[in-house]
Design a protein around this motif. Structure first.
Motif, PDB file in Angstrom:
ATOM      1  N   ASP A  74       0.738   9.018 -14.771  1.00  0.00           N
ATOM      2  CA  ASP A  74       0.993   9.683 -14.045  1.00  0.00           C
ATOM      3  C   ASP A  74       0.463   8.991 -12.771  1.00  0.00           C
ATOM      4  N   GLY A  75       0.821   8.223 -12.897  1.00  0.00           N
ATOM      5  CA  GLY A  75       0.285   7.218 -11.805  1.00  0.00           C
ATOM      6  C   GLY A  75       1.254   7.051 -10.558  1.00  0.00           C
ATOM      7  N   PRO A  76       2.421   7.890 -11.076  1.00  0.00           N
ATOM      8  CA  PRO A  76       3.194   7.673  -9.502  1.00  0.00           C
ATOM      9  C   PRO A  76       3.615   9.223  -9.539  1.00  0.00           C
ATOM     10  N   TRP A  77       3.311   9.949  -9.327  1.00  0.00           N
ATOM     11  CA  TRP A  77       2.655  11.773  -9.688  1.00  0.00           C
ATOM     12  C   TRP A  77       1.934  11.886  -8.526  1.00  0.00           C
ATOM     13  N   TRP A  78       0.955  11.083  -8.034  1.00  0.00           N
ATOM     14  CA  TRP A  78      -0.248  10.825  -7.433  1.00  0.00           C
ATOM     15  C   TRP A  78       0.581  10.212  -5.837  1.00  0.00           C
ATOM     16  N   LEU A  79       1.705   9.981  -5.927  1.00  0.00           N
ATOM     17  CA  LEU A  79       2.487   9.633  -4.190  1.00  0.00           C
ATOM     18  C   LEU A  79       2.583  10.152  -3.075  1.00  0.00           C
ATOM     19  N   ALA A  80       2.785   9.761  -2.151  1.00  0.00           N
ATOM     20  CA  ALA A  80       3.321  10.684  -1.662  1.00  0.00           C
ATOM     21  C   ALA A  80       4.713  10.135  -1.313  1.00  0.00           C
ATOM     22  N   ARG A  81       5.095   9.060  -1.447  1.00  0.00           N
ATOM     23  CA  ARG A  81       6.451   8.964  -1.976  1.00  0.00           C
ATOM     24  C   ARG A  81       6.477   7.271  -3.060  1.00  0.00           C
ATOM     25  N   ASP A  82       7.035   7.999  -3.952  1.00  0.00           N
ATOM     26  CA  ASP A  82       7.707   6.498  -5.261  1.00  0.00           C
ATOM     27  C   ASP A  82       8.832   5.458  -4.473  1.00  0.00           C
ATOM     28  N   ARG A  83       8.822   4.814  -5.481  1.00  0.00           N
ATOM     29  CA  ARG A  83       9.720   3.869  -5.139  1.00  0.00           C
ATOM     30  C   ARG A  83      11.270   4.245  -5.321  1.00  0.00           C
ATOM     31  N   ASP A  84      12.342   3.473  -4.796  1.00  0.00           N
ATOM     32  CA  ASP A  84      13.540   4.398  -5.047  1.00  0.00           C
ATOM     33  C   ASP A  84      14.226   4.649  -6.376  1.00  0.00           C
ATOM     34  N   SER A 110       1.195  -1.312  -0.174  1.00  0.00           N
ATOM     35  CA  SER A 110      -0.226   0.230  -0.155  1.00  0.00           C
ATOM     36  C   SER A 110       1.089   1.474   0.074  1.00  0.00           C
ATOM     37  N   TRP A 111       0.622   1.885  -1.397  1.00  0.00           N
ATOM     38  CA  TRP A 111       1.161   2.818  -1.026  1.00  0.00           C
ATOM     39  C   TRP A 111       0.470   4.330  -0.769  1.00  0.00           C
ATOM     40  N   PRO A 112       0.781   5.237   0.333  1.00  0.00           N
ATOM     41  CA  PRO A 112      -0.352   6.514   0.169  1.00  0.00           C
ATOM     42  C   PRO A 112       0.141   7.536  -0.641  1.00  0.00           C
ATOM     43  N   LEU A 113      -0.808   8.414  -1.117  1.00  0.00           N
ATOM     44  CA  LEU A 113      -1.069   9.347  -2.431  1.00  0.00           C
ATOM     45  C   LEU A 113      -1.165  10.595  -1.931  1.00  0.00           C
ATOM     46  N   ASN A 114      -0.062  11.413  -1.421  1.00  0.00           N
ATOM     47  CA  ASN A 114      -0.229  12.760  -1.469  1.00  0.00           C
ATOM     48  C   ASN A 114      -1.381  13.590  -1.313  1.00  0.00           C
ATOM     49  N   ARG A 115      -2.238  13.503  -2.342  1.00  0.00           N
ATOM     50  CA  ARG A 115      -4.120  13.870  -1.714  1.00  0.00           C
ATOM     51  C   ARG A 115      -4.773  13.005  -2.493  1.00  0.00           C
ATOM     52  N   PRO A 116      -5.940  13.627  -1.938  1.00  0.00           N
ATOM     53  CA  PRO A 116      -7.279  11.960  -2.549  1.00  0.00           C
ATOM     54  C   PRO A 116      -7.290  11.908  -3.922  1.00  0.00           C
ATOM     55  N   PHE A 117      -7.231  10.722  -4.724  1.00  0.00           N
ATOM     56  CA  PHE A 117      -7.683  10.625  -6.388  1.00  0.00           C
ATOM     57  C   PHE A 117      -9.621  10.545  -6.449  1.00  0.00           C
ATOM     58  N   ARG A 118     -10.146  11.626  -7.214  1.00  0.00           N
ATOM     59  CA  ARG A 118     -11.895  11.338  -6.901  1.00  0.00           C
ATOM     60  C   ARG A 118     -11.993  11.036  -8.896  1.00  0.00           C
ATOM     61  N   ILE A 119     -12.424   9.504  -8.538  1.00  0.00           N
ATOM     62  CA  ILE A 119     -13.246   9.675 -10.123  1.00  0.00           C
ATOM     63  C   ILE A 119     -14.755  10.058  -9.508  1.00  0.00           C
ATOM     64  N   SER A 120     -15.273   9.631 -11.140  1.00  0.00           N
ATOM     65  CA  SER A 120     -16.914   9.197 -10.919  1.00  0.00           C
ATOM     66  C   SER A 120     -17.252   8.271 -10.002  1.00  0.00           C
ATOM     67  N   ARG A 121     -16.356   6.468  -9.635  1.00  0.00           N
ATOM     68  CA  ARG A 121     -17.009   5.398  -9.235  1.00  0.00           C
ATOM     69  C   ARG A 121     -16.000   5.683  -8.102  1.00  0.00           C
ATOM     70  N   GLY A 122     -15.221   6.824  -7.206  1.00  0.00           N
ATOM     71  CA  GLY A 122     -15.298   7.343  -5.478  1.00  0.00           C
ATOM     72  C   GLY A 122     -13.743   7.611  -5.727  1.00  0.00           C
ATOM     73  N   VAL A 123     -13.206   7.366  -4.707  1.00  0.00           N
ATOM     74  CA  VAL A 123     -12.370   8.351  -4.217  1.00  0.00           C
ATOM     75  C   VAL A 123     -11.191   7.460  -3.445  1.00  0.00           C
ATOM     76  N   LYS A 124      -9.585   7.004  -3.996  1.00  0.00           N
ATOM     77  CA  LYS A 124      -8.701   7.176  -3.647  1.00  0.00           C
ATOM     78  C   LYS A 124      -7.956   7.453  -2.694  1.00  0.00           C
TER      79      LYS A 124
END
Length: 328
Positions: free
Chosen positions: A298-308, A11-25
């Protein structure tokens, strides 16, 4: 030394919520596979997606079902029939490609006969929110050349107009994530065209997309949830002008490469997409970029921290890294 397979969920926390029409991540829930052979290892990452009936537990169970086959010498070709398209096959398939790179001391790009990109323009996503907050998000991304705007059926034109006013120079992809009816799509098309949108991605539910065969759209329409593998492409070509190829839908790089070739043969514009994920999932997707009209990675752009040693995304430009697919 025997072959071994290791699989785990992360589980990799996001830096902010990611919302689409189906819900929030709020976190990227991923499954990672490591394959070990002759002192070398390859890795692959996939994102279980509930829209397709997947969960981390179900994906791990599917992976476990091919453990003995892998440890007995299963090839990538055999994997294609051993598991159905989806996240589980993607994780194992990408790990097999990476393992081959380690065993042969060649890059996956070289093995596949593909030129790896050095830099690409990727869409940067404006998460679903009020028009005012979406405008604020767009203003913060004024240097990004391509924005992907998540909308729903509540106030899509207000959302799009707010983003366009805040980012007048950006190219726009409109993504309702199946939340519109065919009738709403037809009603919105003139205004979306007037806003200068470049693409509309999966506006109607996949189950209702036969209606697209009877809609003349001034803006190209791209299949996402409607298109998973090469077997879908002839149907897609009757209803859409573009197709979003994602490793998690196709079930790995092997099928995604075949899907790209089939889409090109049918004259479909190609988008290369991703789930919200780490750079380990983005690295193999970059090998699909050649000839693509759009990248949405841009998936990793949403992460609080990405892989090294992950990819770098700045002002809508993605710079690859040697995290996957290169001899280590």
């Amino acid at each position: 030394m025997p072959r071994t397979l290791i699989a785990r969920s992360e589980s990799w926390p996001l830096n902010r919520p990611f919302r689409i029409s189906r819900g929030v991540k709020t976190a990227a829930e991923v499954v990672v596979v490591e394959l070990h052979e002759e002192g070398r290892s390859g890795a692959g990452e996939a994102v279980p997606y509930s829209r397709y009936g997947e969960s981390p537990a179900s994906v791990l169970a599917q992976i476990e079902s091919v453990r003995s086959a892998f440890e007995s010498g299963m090839t990538s070709a055999a994997l294609q029939s051993a598991l159905p398209p989806g996240a589980a096959r993607n994780a194992v398939d990408c790990a097999l490609w990476d393992l081959e790179a380690q065993l042969t001391r060649r890059s996956v790009a070289d093995i596949a006969g593909i030129m790896a990109p050095s830099e690409i323009i990727t869409a940067v996503t404006i998460s679903l929110d009020t028009p005012e907050r979406m405008a604020q998000a767009a203003a913060r991304l004024d240097a990004a050349p391509l924005l992907k705007v998540k909308v729903d059926a509540s106030e899509p034109l207000a959302q799009l107009r707010a983003v366009r006013a805040a980012a007048p120079a950006a190219r726009l992809i409109v993504d309702p994530n199946e939340s519109w009816s065919p009738a709403l799509l037809k009603r919105l098309l003139p205004d979306i065209a007037a806003l200068g949108a470049d693409l509309i991605e999966q506006p109607v539910p996949a189950a209702d997309d036969a209606a697209l065969e009877h809609i003349e759209s001034p803006v190209p329409i791209c299949a996402d949830e409607s298109a998973h593998t090469s077997a879908d492409l002839e149907r897609i070509a009757r209803r859409y002008q573009a197709v979003n190829i994602k490793l998690d839908k196709a079930g790995g790089l092997t099928e995604a490469l075949a899907m790209r070739a089939g889409a090109e043969a049918l004259g479909l514009t190609i988008m290369v997409g991703c789930m919200v994920c780490t750079s380990l999932a983005i690295a193999p997707a970059l090998l699909l970029i050649n000839g693509a009209g759009f990248a949405d990675l841009d998936g990793p752009w949403w992460l609080a921290r990405d892989r090294d040693n992950g990819v770098r995304i700045s002002d809508g430009r993605l710079y690859p890294a040697a995290l996957w697919g290169f001899p280590r």
